[in-house]
Design a protein around this motif. Sequence first.
Motif, PDB file in Angstrom:
ATOM      1  N   ASN A  35       0.815  -1.217   0.000  1.00  0.00           N
ATOM      2  CA  ASN A  35       0.000   0.000   0.000  1.00  0.00           C
ATOM      3  C   ASN A  35       0.849   1.267   0.000  1.00  0.00           C
ATOM      4  OD1 ASN A  35       1.061  -0.096   2.560  1.00  0.00           O
ATOM      5  ND2 ASN A  35      -0.897  -0.033   3.644  1.00  0.00           N
ATOM      6  N   GLY A  36       2.167   1.128  -0.196  1.00  0.00           N
ATOM      7  CA  GLY A  36       3.031   2.305  -0.245  1.00  0.00           C
ATOM      8  C   GLY A  36       3.609   2.715   1.093  1.00  0.00           C
ATOM      9  N   PHE A  37       3.212   2.039   2.177  1.00  0.00           N
ATOM     10  CA  PHE A  37       3.725   2.374   3.503  1.00  0.00           C
ATOM     11  C   PHE A  37       4.768   1.333   3.909  1.00  0.00           C
ATOM     12  CE2 PHE A  37      -0.363   4.444   3.337  1.00  0.00           C
ATOM     13  CZ  PHE A  37      -0.096   5.691   3.901  1.00  0.00           C
ATOM     14  N   PRO A  38       5.988   1.771   4.237  1.00  0.00           N
ATOM     15  CA  PRO A  38       7.043   0.815   4.583  1.00  0.00           C
ATOM     16  C   PRO A  38       6.653  -0.145   5.703  1.00  0.00           C
ATOM     17  CG  PRO A  38       7.975   3.001   4.287  1.00  0.00           C
ATOM     18  CD  PRO A  38       6.480   3.167   4.245  1.00  0.00           C
ATOM     19  N   GLY A  39       5.930   0.346   6.720  1.00  0.00           N
ATOM     20  CA  GLY A  39       5.565  -0.502   7.841  1.00  0.00           C
ATOM     21  C   GLY A  39       4.732  -1.701   7.427  1.00  0.00           C
ATOM     22  N   ALA A  40       3.901  -1.532   6.385  1.00  0.00           N
ATOM     23  CA  ALA A  40       3.071  -2.632   5.887  1.00  0.00           C
ATOM     24  C   ALA A  40       3.845  -3.498   4.902  1.00  0.00           C
ATOM     25  CB  ALA A  40       1.803  -2.079   5.245  1.00  0.00           C
ATOM     26  N   GLU A  41       4.525  -2.856   3.956  1.00  0.00           N
ATOM     27  CA  GLU A  41       5.206  -3.617   2.902  1.00  0.00           C
ATOM     28  C   GLU A  41       6.388  -4.419   3.442  1.00  0.00           C
ATOM     29  OE1 GLU A  41       6.030  -1.029  -0.378  1.00  0.00           O
ATOM     30  OE2 GLU A  41       3.903  -0.743  -0.831  1.00  0.00           O
ATOM     31  N   ASN A  42       7.094  -3.878   4.433  1.00  0.00           N
ATOM     32  CA  ASN A  42       8.213  -4.629   5.017  1.00  0.00           C
ATOM     33  C   ASN A  42       7.744  -5.905   5.709  1.00  0.00           C
ATOM     34  OD1 ASN A  42      10.222  -2.909   4.161  1.00  0.00           O
ATOM     35  ND2 ASN A  42      10.200  -1.663   6.009  1.00  0.00           N
ATOM     36  N   GLN A  43       6.513  -5.902   6.228  1.00  0.00           N
ATOM     37  CA  GLN A  43       5.979  -7.128   6.838  1.00  0.00           C
ATOM     38  C   GLN A  43       5.805  -8.214   5.781  1.00  0.00           C
ATOM     39  OE1 GLN A  43       3.215  -7.055  10.186  1.00  0.00           O
ATOM     40  NE2 GLN A  43       2.790  -4.922   9.680  1.00  0.00           N
ATOM     41  N   CYS A  44       5.270  -7.826   4.615  1.00  0.00           N
ATOM     42  CA  CYS A  44       5.092  -8.799   3.526  1.00  0.00           C
ATOM     43  C   CYS A  44       6.439  -9.347   3.072  1.00  0.00           C
ATOM     44  CB  CYS A  44       4.400  -8.127   2.342  1.00  0.00           C
ATOM     45  SG  CYS A  44       2.726  -7.560   2.654  1.00  0.00           S
ATOM     46  N   ILE A  45       7.385  -8.456   2.844  1.00  0.00           N
ATOM     47  CA  ILE A  45       8.688  -8.884   2.335  1.00  0.00           C
ATOM     48  C   ILE A  45       9.423  -9.715   3.385  1.00  0.00           C
ATOM     49  CG2 ILE A  45      10.920  -8.066   1.465  1.00  0.00           C
ATOM     50  CD1 ILE A  45       9.399  -5.611   0.358  1.00  0.00           C
ATOM     51  N   GLY A  46       9.244  -9.370   4.664  1.00  0.00           N
ATOM     52  CA  GLY A  46       9.851 -10.162   5.724  1.00  0.00           C
ATOM     53  C   GLY A  46       9.337 -11.592   5.720  1.00  0.00           C
ATOM     54  N   LEU A  47       8.023 -11.760   5.527  1.00  0.00           N
ATOM     55  CA  LEU A  47       7.458 -13.109   5.479  1.00  0.00           C
ATOM     56  C   LEU A  47       7.946 -13.853   4.243  1.00  0.00           C
ATOM     57  CD1 LEU A  47       5.589 -15.237   6.656  1.00  0.00           C
ATOM     58  CD2 LEU A  47       3.687 -14.169   5.408  1.00  0.00           C
ATOM     59  N   VAL A  48       8.001 -13.168   3.117  1.00  0.00           N
ATOM     60  CA  VAL A  48       8.486 -13.788   1.875  1.00  0.00           C
ATOM     61  C   VAL A  48       9.937 -14.230   2.046  1.00  0.00           C
ATOM     62  CG1 VAL A  48       9.103 -13.302  -0.531  1.00  0.00           C
ATOM     63  CG2 VAL A  48       6.855 -12.639   0.340  1.00  0.00           C
ATOM     64  N   ARG A  49      10.762 -13.416   2.699  1.00  0.00           N
ATOM     65  CA  ARG A  49      12.154 -13.786   2.973  1.00  0.00           C
ATOM     66  C   ARG A  49      12.216 -15.039   3.836  1.00  0.00           C
ATOM     67  NH1 ARG A  49      16.574 -10.751   2.540  1.00  0.00           N
ATOM     68  NH2 ARG A  49      17.375 -11.637   4.484  1.00  0.00           N
ATOM     69  N   SER A 234      18.472 -12.908  10.675  1.00  0.00           N
ATOM     70  CA  SER A 234      19.913 -13.038  10.931  1.00  0.00           C
ATOM     71  C   SER A 234      20.737 -12.760   9.678  1.00  0.00           C
ATOM     72  CB  SER A 234      20.221 -14.436  11.476  1.00  0.00           C
ATOM     73  OG  SER A 234      19.785 -15.439  10.571  1.00  0.00           O
ATOM     74  N   ALA A 235      20.249 -13.200   8.519  1.00  0.00           N
ATOM     75  CA  ALA A 235      21.007 -12.970   7.281  1.00  0.00           C
ATOM     76  C   ALA A 235      21.096 -11.477   6.969  1.00  0.00           C
ATOM     77  CB  ALA A 235      20.352 -13.719   6.126  1.00  0.00           C
ATOM     78  N   MET A 236      19.967 -10.776   7.130  1.00  0.00           N
ATOM     79  CA  MET A 236      19.956  -9.342   6.863  1.00  0.00           C
ATOM     80  C   MET A 236      20.867  -8.593   7.831  1.00  0.00           C
ATOM     81  SD  MET A 236      18.576  -6.958   4.900  1.00  0.00           S
ATOM     82  CE  MET A 236      16.939  -7.395   4.308  1.00  0.00           C
ATOM     83  N   LEU A 237      20.872  -9.006   9.092  1.00  0.00           N
ATOM     84  CA  LEU A 237      21.701  -8.328  10.083  1.00  0.00           C
ATOM     85  C   LEU A 237      23.188  -8.604   9.857  1.00  0.00           C
ATOM     86  CD1 LEU A 237      19.627  -8.674  13.373  1.00  0.00           C
ATOM     87  CD2 LEU A 237      19.759  -6.743  11.792  1.00  0.00           C
ATOM     88  N   ARG A 238      23.513  -9.805   9.384  1.00  0.00           N
ATOM     89  CA  ARG A 238      24.922 -10.088   9.060  1.00  0.00           C
ATOM     90  C   ARG A 238      25.399  -9.184   7.920  1.00  0.00           C
ATOM     91  NH1 ARG A 238      23.556 -15.597  10.042  1.00  0.00           N
ATOM     92  NH2 ARG A 238      23.130 -15.915   7.822  1.00  0.00           N
ATOM     93  N   MET A 329      19.279  -0.569   9.730  1.00  0.00           N
ATOM     94  CA  MET A 329      19.710  -1.961   9.843  1.00  0.00           C
ATOM     95  C   MET A 329      21.091  -2.075  10.491  1.00  0.00           C
ATOM     96  SD  MET A 329      17.698  -4.411   8.953  1.00  0.00           S
ATOM     97  CE  MET A 329      16.037  -4.508   8.282  1.00  0.00           C
ATOM     98  N   GLY A 330      21.964  -1.125  10.187  1.00  0.00           N
ATOM     99  CA  GLY A 330      23.260  -1.107  10.840  1.00  0.00           C
ATOM    100  C   GLY A 330      23.134  -0.919  12.336  1.00  0.00           C
ATOM    101  N   HIS A 331      22.207  -0.062  12.747  1.00  0.00           N
ATOM    102  CA  HIS A 331      21.967   0.144  14.173  1.00  0.00           C
ATOM    103  C   HIS A 331      21.478  -1.145  14.840  1.00  0.00           C
ATOM    104  CE1 HIS A 331      21.457   4.814  13.808  1.00  0.00           C
ATOM    105  NE2 HIS A 331      22.710   4.419  13.737  1.00  0.00           N
TER     106      HIS A 331
END
Length: 424
Positions: A35-49, A234-238, A329-331
């Motif tokens: 829907n164009g909002f990072p808070g919503a779209e990142n949830q979808c992409i997180g599940l797909v990952r 863990s992969a993203m944080l590495r 993500m670095g933080h």
Amino acid sequence: MRPIRLPEPPGGPVDIPEIFGGGLNVIRRAVVIGNGFPGAENQCIGLVRALGLAEKHTLYRVIRPRGGINEWLRCLPVSLHKMVESVIRRILGDSQFVTTIQQRRISPMVTHNGGGVGLSSILEADAKKIAAVARETFEKEGPLLVVASGRDTISVASTVRSLAPQHVFVVQIQHPRTRLDRFDLVVTPRHDYHVLSPTGQQEIPQFMRRWITPREPPNKNVVLTVGALHQADSAMLRIAALTWHDELAPLPKPLLVVNIGGPTRHCQYGADLAKQLVGSLRSVLATCGSIRISFSRRTPQKVSNIILRELCDHPKVYIWDGEGPNPHMGHLAWADAFIITADSVSMLSEACSTGKPVYIVGAERCTMKFSSFQKTLQDKRVVRPFTGMEDISDSWSYPPLNDTTEAAARVREALAERGWTLQR
């Protein structure tokens, strides 16, 4: 009688075509409807990952008309909004309408790595086209996983399922409020059901309860989480640890990261909370090696101005100005502890997935389901209130929140019940 052994065909054994190797039952691709909002779209992409389809998904977006009077029409369903906008265009004329839009510019969505995602680079979500692709490519590529999040995506995702029920598996993230049977799975935080709890019943007047959803307990196709899904696995944080090594690794320890969101209807605050936060941060400076502060897009200017004015000149403090790559993500990778304002379910969910100390500011100002979320975090002992009396060098830990992985496991179970699996 001796068994007859057939000779091997010339050229050795023949590979089994993918279609006979479980191809029609294996999901190899996904569609994300955002829907164009990072808070919503990142949830979808997180599940797909988490499902192993990070490199095999396509992002579609439900696009509302934007700017000017359209900001007042966002309460309407998308289809009705577009009809009203079309009528207004006819009445005012395109030139007049463009002038109205330009009075209020909309910035592009910002991704977690600081890149901009303009609407021109995203496909507009069309339920009929997505369903047609799922049907037409089914025999060659197998089923299609559809993951959507946000109010504007509900009608699109449910229509895709109704048009291609044998060819798609649809997951709706965030509670769609009504008719949950339109989706194969619904993934939603437990605090969305706050209205059914004894505390929620006390907070909501009797005459209002019929208008508030959900009105029924979760059924078998509802996956309850503690917080929001996200991409900070863990992969993203590495990767983030390597990317930000040169900038963050040399900083004096402990590194305290402060994430400041913005007030919401059920978690209101302003300059008073900013002043309280400044005073508390000054009190813990002696036990910190470094402090890094970031604002969100929702942070009111009056809040950020107070933080900047009071802390920007301190040698231990660095405040990200929004320019260049986003260090978020670095933080997450390099921080020793976090302080986060209570309004942001997403930022809290990410920080609490690291197992590192997380302190909350402003939880006492939250009401309704936000208050329920804060209580759950404190009951699980994954957060503590930030008072200014803490010794940041004292470390403490807890079982990290693991919502994204657990939701992915439930998706796999539901797929198995249908006779489908995910490509490994």
